[in-house]
Scaffold this motif. Structure first.
Motif, short mmCIF file in Angstrom:
data_model
loop_
_atom_site.label_atom_id
_atom_site.label_comp_id
_atom_site.label_asym_id
_atom_site.label_seq_id
_atom_site.Cartn_x
_atom_site.Cartn_y
_atom_site.Cartn_z
N TYR A 77 36.56 37.92 47.75
CA TYR A 77 36.57 37.93 46.28
C TYR A 77 37.29 36.71 45.69
O TYR A 77 36.98 36.13 44.62
N TYR A 78 38.45 36.21 46.25
CA TYR A 78 39.10 35.07 45.76
C TYR A 78 38.34 33.57 46.02
O TYR A 78 38.22 32.97 45.02
N GLU A 79 37.33 33.52 46.79
CA GLU A 79 36.70 32.24 46.95
C GLU A 79 35.51 32.67 46.26
O GLU A 79 34.89 31.37 45.89
N LEU A 80 35.02 33.58 46.03
CA LEU A 80 33.48 33.71 45.42
C LEU A 80 33.51 34.20 44.01
O LEU A 80 32.75 34.18 43.23
N GLY A 81 34.64 34.93 43.50
CA GLY A 81 34.77 35.60 42.26
C GLY A 81 34.81 36.98 42.28
O GLY A 81 34.54 37.57 43.21
N ALA A 82 34.87 37.55 41.18
CA ALA A 82 34.99 39.01 41.07
C ALA A 82 33.48 39.89 41.16
O ALA A 82 33.69 41.03 41.80
N THR A 83 32.54 39.00 41.26
CA THR A 83 31.18 39.60 41.43
C THR A 83 30.51 38.77 42.19
O THR A 83 30.21 37.54 42.03
N TRP A 84 29.69 39.21 43.47
CA TRP A 84 28.85 38.25 44.30
C TRP A 84 27.99 38.91 45.28
O TRP A 84 28.20 40.24 45.42
N LYS A 85 27.18 38.23 45.76
CA LYS A 85 26.19 38.96 46.62
C LYS A 85 26.29 38.37 48.07
O LYS A 85 26.67 37.22 48.36
N ARG A 453 44.08 41.93 41.33
CA ARG A 453 43.92 40.78 40.71
C ARG A 453 45.34 40.44 39.96
O ARG A 453 45.48 41.15 38.96
N THR A 454 45.49 39.03 39.85
CA THR A 454 46.50 38.61 39.04
C THR A 454 46.32 38.18 37.51
O THR A 454 47.06 38.53 36.81
N ASP A 455 45.10 38.01 37.26
CA ASP A 455 44.60 38.11 36.00
C ASP A 455 44.73 39.43 35.27
O ASP A 455 44.52 39.54 33.68
N ILE A 456 44.64 40.63 35.88
CA ILE A 456 44.63 41.91 35.49
C ILE A 456 46.05 42.29 35.38
O ILE A 456 46.71 42.92 34.62
N ASP A 475 43.43 52.74 32.63
CA ASP A 475 41.96 52.57 31.94
C ASP A 475 41.15 52.03 33.48
O ASP A 475 41.59 52.27 34.49
N TRP A 476 40.13 51.47 33.24
CA TRP A 476 39.12 51.46 34.41
C TRP A 476 39.90 50.31 35.40
O TRP A 476 39.04 50.00 36.72
N SER A 477 40.69 49.60 34.90
CA SER A 477 41.30 48.56 36.12
C SER A 477 42.16 49.33 37.15
O SER A 477 42.77 48.68 38.14
N PHE A 478 42.57 50.55 36.87
CA PHE A 478 43.09 51.44 37.76
C PHE A 478 42.32 52.68 38.20
O PHE A 478 41.96 53.52 37.34
N LEU A 479 41.94 52.57 39.08
CA LEU A 479 40.96 53.61 40.07
C LEU A 479 41.20 54.34 40.94
O LEU A 479 40.39 54.01 42.11
N PRO A 480 42.41 54.82 41.40
CA PRO A 480 42.68 55.62 42.55
C PRO A 480 41.92 56.75 42.99
O PRO A 480 41.86 57.17 44.12
#
Length: 546
Positions: A77-85, A453-456, A475-480
């Motif tokens: 995720y760090y190298e490719l971004g928050a969404t990748w294939k 994620r440090t941006d969050i 909110d949706w950034s915290f989803l345990p």
């Protein structure tokens, strides 16, 4: 001559099938590309494999020896971004995301466009069957409708049984009366026994009393006798001499490997006799209590609380038996809830106390607020330990939230698209364009990566700091506990039990020390994540430790 014609016919049939399949694939690709263009979608970054069909990635995943979450998942995720294939076996492409908007879309906004799918159902179904965690569509809706009323507040707020199991846990932590300190102890197995004991009493009406058994195998009594009969019956039928907890853990360990094998999960089932027997043991054990429930047909006797008052004990099996008489369905419901109720809460408690042991200032503040709100643990103080008061102890909840943020007990999950659909972000060079998802395509989401994620969460996202929750809304950034229509029904059950255990331990002990704070924290990844090296600490008895 006939054989020649047969071979020729088979050859032409095979060629025709390949041509038909290729032609259909071309048309399907054109249709999907048109769908993507019409919705303004662009592809996310692609993780490039060295070998075809992602063979090298699958091999690395199976043989990986490092920290799978930090050194593999978060790194990608760090190298490719928050969404990748990325590719998986046979050329399928999985979309991976740690973006809150996408996760909200998958679990909530476009819930009907996604399902759990067979890739998750099949590896786990042999143990827990069809139910709320292993089904989709009408089967899931039926299971959810049956289970939802069972987790109403009045059913989970009675803490009398929890206190009995808590007393057994405290007996397992003896302290030297002179120094006030206990010897080195690993809290993690104590937590797993406590949650097993508490969950089985809630489910079956009788606890397996694993804590007492571990301390004194000769312990007897009505509950122990019932448990022993169930254990002997299950062992005789399955061919293995387990305790129920051991069998349940064994089955889960094999299931976690099944998920790594993906399409070839059946290899674990086919070649592991131990796995099959562990599952059979669990089935027979649960069946014993189900048959007991149907055989008794008598009025429930009221229970007595610690204060001497009587109350009606809630038993999930009895409530479910009013909804269905199907023995197999009852067993599947019970085992599914046990799977969620034991490991998740025990893992949360393990991470919480491991983090508290390495952050003494958090322990000190938390204990101060616990003593203020709940007293020092005298018999009179026990009346203060209620569902409502536990929930309103703000700093306690912040500590638990922070442990869940850093170590969500279910670190990753996935869904399968039931139709061509769109995720709102992740496509294009800057990741702001929508992403098209093809029908049948799997979308994996990493709660673990999102929570770090440090941006969050800020530059200190990897640090344990409960104060970050002050004034912060969920909110949706915290989803345990997942989200949307499939949000965990047992969320309040787990948080209430965890809160109760934290309060009772901090009432009894005023100091905590890690055995080796210099050892890096390692994770054991099964169906949940827990500390790989346990929670080895020393605890100081309140008022005596120095």
């Amino acid at each position: 001559m006939d054989s020649v014609l047969t071979i020729r016919n088979l050859f032409f049939a095979g060629v025709s099938f390949v041509i038909f399949y290729a032609f259909r694939s071309v048309l399907d690709n054109r249709r999907f590309k048109k769908f993507a263009r019409e919705n303004g979608c662009e592809d996310p970054p692609l993780f490039k494999d060295k070998l075809p069909w992602g063979i090298d990635t699958i091999y690395k995943l199976i043989t990986f020896k490092g920290d799978l979450l930090d050194d593999w998942v978060c790194k990608q995720y760090y190298e490719l971004g928050a969404t990748w294939k990325g590719n998986v076996l046979f050329g399928d492409q999985v979309i991976n995301t740690s973006d809150p908007q996408n996760i909200q879309t998958i679990l909530g906004v476009k819930f009907k466009d996604f399902e759990i799918g067979e890739k998750r159902h099949r590896p786990i179904r042999y143990l827990i069957g069809n139910g709320i965690f292993t089904s989709d569509g009408p089967t899931w809706s039926h299971a959810r409708a049956i289970m939802r009323p069972q987790f109403m507040r009045e059913h989970i707020s009675n803490l009398e049984a929890t206190e009995r199991h808590m007393q057994n846990l405290l007996k397992a932590i003896p302290a030297d009366p002179t120094s006030g300190w206990c010897d080195e102890i690993d809290l993690q197995p104590l937590f797993f026994r406590l949650t097993m004991d508490n969950a089985t009493e809630f489910l079956f009406g009788t606890s397996v009393d694993s804590q007492l058994t571990a301390m004194a195998p000769a312990t007897t009594g009505d509950a122990q006798t019932v448990q022993t009969r169930a254990t002997l019956m299950a062992a005789g039928k399955s061919g293995e001499n387990y305790s129920f907890g051991e069998a349940f853990t064994t089955a889960q360990d094999y299931i976690s490997w099944s998920f790594r094998f993906q399409q070839f999960y059946w290899l674990i089932h086919l070649f592991s006799t131990k796995y099959r027997r562990a599952c059979q043991f669990c089935h027979r054990f649960a069946d014993y209590f189900i048959e007991e429930n149907f055989r008794q047909h008598k009025e429930k006797k009221p229970e007595k609380s610690n204060s001497g008052e009587t109350y009606e004990k809630y038993v999930l099996l009895e409530a479910l038996a009013e909804e269905t008489q199907n023995r197999k369905e009852l067993r599947e419901h019970l085992l599914q809830i046990l799977l969620a109720g034991r490991d998740t809460t025990a893992s949360l408690l393990s991470w919480t106390f491991l983090l508290l042991s390495r952050h003494p200032h958090v322990w000190a503040r938390l204990r101060k607020e616990i003593i203020r709100d709940f007293g020092a643990g005298s018999s009179a103080d026990k009346e203060l330990l209620t569902f409502h008061r536990l929930k309103s102890c703000t700093y306690l909840q912040h500590v638990l939230y922070e442990a869940l943020r850093l170590y969500p007990v279910i670190p990753a999950n996935h869904r399968r698209a039931t139709a061509d659909t769109v995720l709102p972000v992740g496509g294009g060079a800057d990741g702001t364009k929508p992403v098209a998802v093809r029908k049948g395509q799997v979308v994996a989401y990493s709660v673990y990566a999102m929570h770090r994620r440090t941006d969050i969460w800020g530059d200190d996202a990897a640090e344990f700091r409960p104060e970050r929750w002050q004034g912060r809304k969920l909110d949706w950034s915290f989803l345990p506990f997942n989200g949307g229509p499939r949000i965990c029904l047992g969320q309040q059950f787990a948080l209430t039990l965890a809160s109760y255990v934290v309060v009772r331990i901090l009432q009894r002990f005023d100091k905590i020390e890690p055995v080796d704070s210099s050892t890096p924290i390692e994770k054991f990844l099964s169906l949940t994540i827990s500390p790989a090296n346990g929670v080895k600490v020393r605890l100081g008895l309140a008022g005596r430790s120095q």
